[in-house]
Each structure stands twice: as structure tokens, then as C-alpha cells.
Design a protein around this motif. Sequence first.
Motif, short mmCIF file in Angstrom:
data_model
loop_
_atom_site.label_atom_id
_atom_site.label_comp_id
_atom_site.label_asym_id
_atom_site.label_seq_id
_atom_site.Cartn_x
_atom_site.Cartn_y
_atom_site.Cartn_z
N GLU A 9 19.75 13.66 40.40
CA GLU A 9 20.92 12.84 40.05
C GLU A 9 22.06 13.27 40.97
OE1 GLU A 9 22.05 10.40 37.37
OE2 GLU A 9 23.45 10.56 39.04
N ASP A 10 22.68 12.28 41.62
CA ASP A 10 23.72 12.62 42.59
C ASP A 10 25.13 12.67 42.01
OD1 ASP A 10 23.25 9.79 42.38
OD2 ASP A 10 24.73 9.52 43.96
N GLU A 11 25.32 12.11 40.81
CA GLU A 11 26.67 12.16 40.24
C GLU A 11 26.84 13.46 39.45
OE1 GLU A 11 27.76 8.21 38.37
OE2 GLU A 11 25.98 7.71 39.55
N ASP A 53 17.06 9.52 39.09
CA ASP A 53 18.05 8.47 39.22
C ASP A 53 17.57 7.45 40.26
OD1 ASP A 53 20.45 7.10 38.95
OD2 ASP A 53 21.47 8.31 40.47
N MET A 55 19.54 5.08 41.97
CA MET A 55 20.45 4.97 43.11
C MET A 55 20.83 6.36 43.60
SD MET A 55 20.74 1.71 43.38
CE MET A 55 22.24 1.22 44.25
N LYS A 105 21.64 3.43 32.08
CA LYS A 105 22.97 4.01 31.87
C LYS A 105 23.92 2.93 31.37
CE LYS A 105 22.51 7.20 35.79
NZ LYS A 105 22.94 7.44 37.17
CA CA Z 1 23.24 7.68 41.42
#
Ligand code: CA
Length: 235
Positions: A9-11, A53, A55, A105
Motif C-alpha cells: 500500500e503506497d498511502e 492495493d 493503484m 475503499k
Molecule cells: Ca494506492
Amino acid sequence: MPANILLVEDEPAIQELIAANLMRAGHTVLRAADAEIAQRIVRDALPDLILLDWMLPGQSGIEFARRLRGEERTRGVPIIMLTARSEEHDKVLGLEIGADDYVTKPFSPRELMARIKAVLRRRAPQTTEDAVEAAGLRLDPSTHRVSCGEQKLNLGPTEFRLLHFLMTHAERVHSRAQLLDQVWGDHVFVEERTVDVHIRRLRSALESTQHDRLIQTVRGAGYRFSTEITVAEAE
Ligand code: CA
């Protein structure tokens, strides 16, 4: 037994929130902000489950999932896709590439934990606390006991994990490399003959009740837990 969960997950805020919930549930969390880091983690140790995730910067989650499904070693790892996209055709695509579940989400941590539990129970039962029983042999992860009727059997921690994995994946042949991945979580730094050593200890721990016969050697392939004993296969 807690699960090793890889969270991709990048966030940062979402990563932190999910990781905190996973750890509270007793799981071990490995984190990656993109597919490249995730790939490196997977190469070293196979996780029990991947939260992925969709994206991501660079390679997308869906491409990474496809890559995992395309390789023999990683094909069986359960994947739950996380996504902000709720369109039906995205969901279909996610499930088509072999994701086990798909969470949109925003989701509540409680919902996500319930989905994880369901996927683990179905796909990685060795990570749950459910007792398993076969041919009178009972293994209870919650009390860490192995027994046959009234008789308690003494197993070391590695033998316990090994037996748990074999019993929850009975009748299938597992290579030494697969057992290292699944039971030791490490196929790189542990030698394959280590598996043989622990299989030998496991058999000797099960000898008094004759359950050692359920741990079968499949020549040239590996080991199998089976309640179907044939003369040709028994060693
Ligand atoms: Ca993302």
C-alpha cells in the motif's frame, strides 16, 4: 498461529491504519509501498497472505498479482485486493487474475479483518487456531497440544508447525523447498536437509501411537501426510 501478512500500500496513512489492525489481531506485518519492494520481500520469504492495493506507483497491483499467479512458487499465496474502484468490471478483473477477495475503499478495519480471517481459514488453515484431527491424531493450536485419545505427544515447536501444515494440507505432496517456504518461512537461508532432520524428529515423536506412518516420503518429490497407507508407499 499468527499469519505473516504482506501489506502492499503506497498511502502512508492507510498503510499505518491497516498495519496497526493486523498487529492488534496478532499477525506479523511486512510492508511495501510498491510492487518492486513487495517482490523483494516475497523472494526472501513467502507470506501467508498478501493485501494488495490496486493503484500503486510503477507496476500496478493487478499486474503484480498476475505475476505472482504466473510463478510456480507464488501461485498459491492468497491475495486480497484493496481498491478505490468499485466498478463491477474491475471487481471481475480482480477475481479473474486469481485474487481471493476484493475489498473496496473506504472499508472499515473490522470488515477487512473479517475478510482476512475468512480467506486464511479457507486458504491457509495452518495460520488459524482451529483444531485438526486425522486418524485419531489431534492437533490443537490454541493449547499447542498434540494427542491421541488420552495420550499426549511431545513435539518440539518446529515439529508442531510442520505437523500442523501437513495435517491442514493432507494428501498432497510437498517438496522440501515448499516446506521451507511454508513452515520455516525461508527458502533461501535454510538448507533443504533441515527438513529431513525435522521430519525424522516428527516421526519419532509420533511413533508411540503409530501415527509416524502417516508422514510419508514420496521418493524424488518430498513428503506427504496421508491417512491412506499402502504397503508400497509406507517406508
Ligand atoms: Ca494506492
